[in-house]
Enzyme design. Structure first.
Site, short mmCIF file in Angstrom:
data_model
loop_
_atom_site.label_atom_id
_atom_site.label_comp_id
_atom_site.label_asym_id
_atom_site.label_seq_id
_atom_site.Cartn_x
_atom_site.Cartn_y
_atom_site.Cartn_z
N MET A 182 32.88 49.83 -31.67
CA MET A 182 34.25 49.59 -32.11
C MET A 182 34.70 50.68 -33.09
SD MET A 182 35.07 45.55 -32.10
CE MET A 182 34.37 45.13 -33.69
N GLY A 183 33.99 51.81 -33.06
CA GLY A 183 34.40 52.92 -33.90
C GLY A 183 34.00 52.75 -35.35
N LEU A 238 32.25 54.92 -37.08
CA LEU A 238 30.83 55.10 -36.81
C LEU A 238 30.03 55.36 -38.08
CD1 LEU A 238 31.11 57.35 -33.63
CD2 LEU A 238 31.01 54.86 -33.78
N HIS A 274 25.10 53.61 -35.46
CA HIS A 274 25.63 54.02 -34.16
C HIS A 274 25.00 55.33 -33.71
CE1 HIS A 274 29.25 51.72 -35.80
NE2 HIS A 274 28.96 51.06 -34.69
N LYS A 323 20.75 44.34 -35.04
CA LYS A 323 21.43 43.60 -36.11
C LYS A 323 22.27 42.46 -35.56
CE LYS A 323 25.14 45.08 -38.26
NZ LYS A 323 26.07 43.92 -38.23
#
Length: 285
Positions: free
Chosen positions: A34-35, A37, A41, A153
């Protein structure tokens, strides 16, 4: 379709994504995000690059997985920074659809994974996993990955996606990747930006609580309630932390365990710091 100044090609519709994929056969690793970052990620990206000829990352803040009153509008976004980081990481393509592309007028088809979504985050956030499963299936259909990379997570999300992939015969290998943490133990999350300085200083209590329970497991403790209580007691010692739930569940079905625990189990916790919910977990056995 847009070139990103020598970086990855940026694709914005399913048709563009599929055309690019047809032009680039071979093993492809996919990291859905979902960006906003962070190093968590980017660790998924590096794992994908090690294991595949091609790596695609998607950036899509999925409105369908946010409930009423949740943080969809204020969810952190920084597209330019994300694209720069992905260029530096050597990603081949970025899939960057809009909500209007993903859910055009008249959209009415959803994916529901039944039993494994009923507890934990599924109970706390009704409809959340319907949104997750629907968007991940749509992303898989556009990207056509060989492997898809997810962090541990979001433990329940990982299990929901595994179940969907298995049940719908999607043929995608779901690769779980270890939690990436800050030096003080806090699990990396885009939502950590919401924490005030005082809350950020207190937040490592979440990992400390899990560590206490894990050490008791390693020392031979097998009573489910004792392990849950160990977590709760550590969290209770931090005035800025409010325990939302602690769970000790079957590692696959996520059914809550009682009495003596023998097999693999997932110890997970959600702790609130003000309005911010932090998730973390540890796998036992």
């Amino acid at each position: 379709m847009a070139e990103n100044g020598g970086g990855p090609v940026v694709l914005s519709t399913p048709a563009e994504m599929r055309a690019w994929r047809r032009a680039h056969p071979g093993e492809l690793g996919f990291v859905p995000t979902m960006g906003y970052l962070h190093d968590g990620h980017l660790a998924l990206v590096q794992r994908s690059k090690q294991e595949n000829a091609l790596t695609v990352v998607s950036i899509f803040v999925n409105p369908m997985q946010f409930g009423p009153g949740e943080d969809f509008e204020r969810y952190p976004r920084d597209e330019a920074r994300d694209l720069r980081l992905l260029a530096e990481a050597g990603v081949d393509a970025v899939y960057l659809p809009t909500p209007a592309v993903m859910y055009p007028p008249g959209y009415q088809t959803y994916v529901t994974v039944e039993e494994v979504t009923k507890r934990l985050e599924g109970a706390a956030r009704p409809g959340h996993f319907r949104g997750v499963a629907t968007v991940v299936l749509k992303l898989f259909n556009a990207v056509e990955p060989t492997r898809a990379y997810f962090g541990r997570k979001d433990a329940q999300q990982l299990r929901v996606i595994r179940r969907m992939v298995q049940d719908l015969d999607l043929g995608v290998e779901v690769v779980p990747c270890d939690i990436v943490r800050e030096p003080d133990g806090l699990a990396m999350s885009s939502r950590n930006v919401y924490l005030s300085p005082e809350q950020r200083a207190a937040a490592p209590v979440v990992k400390r609580a899990l560590d206490v329970a894990a050490s008791r497991w390693a020392a031979g403790e097998r009573e489910a309630e004792a392990l849950r209580r160990a977590v709760a007691e550590v969290v209770a010692g931090e005035p800025l932390a409010a325990l939302e739930y602690v769970s000790l569940a079957d590692d696959v079905t996520l059914e809550e365990l009682e009495g003596r625990v023998e097999g693999p189990a997932l110890l997970s916790v959600v702790v609130r710091f003000g309005a911010t919910r932090l998730l973390d977990n540890v796998e036992l056995g």
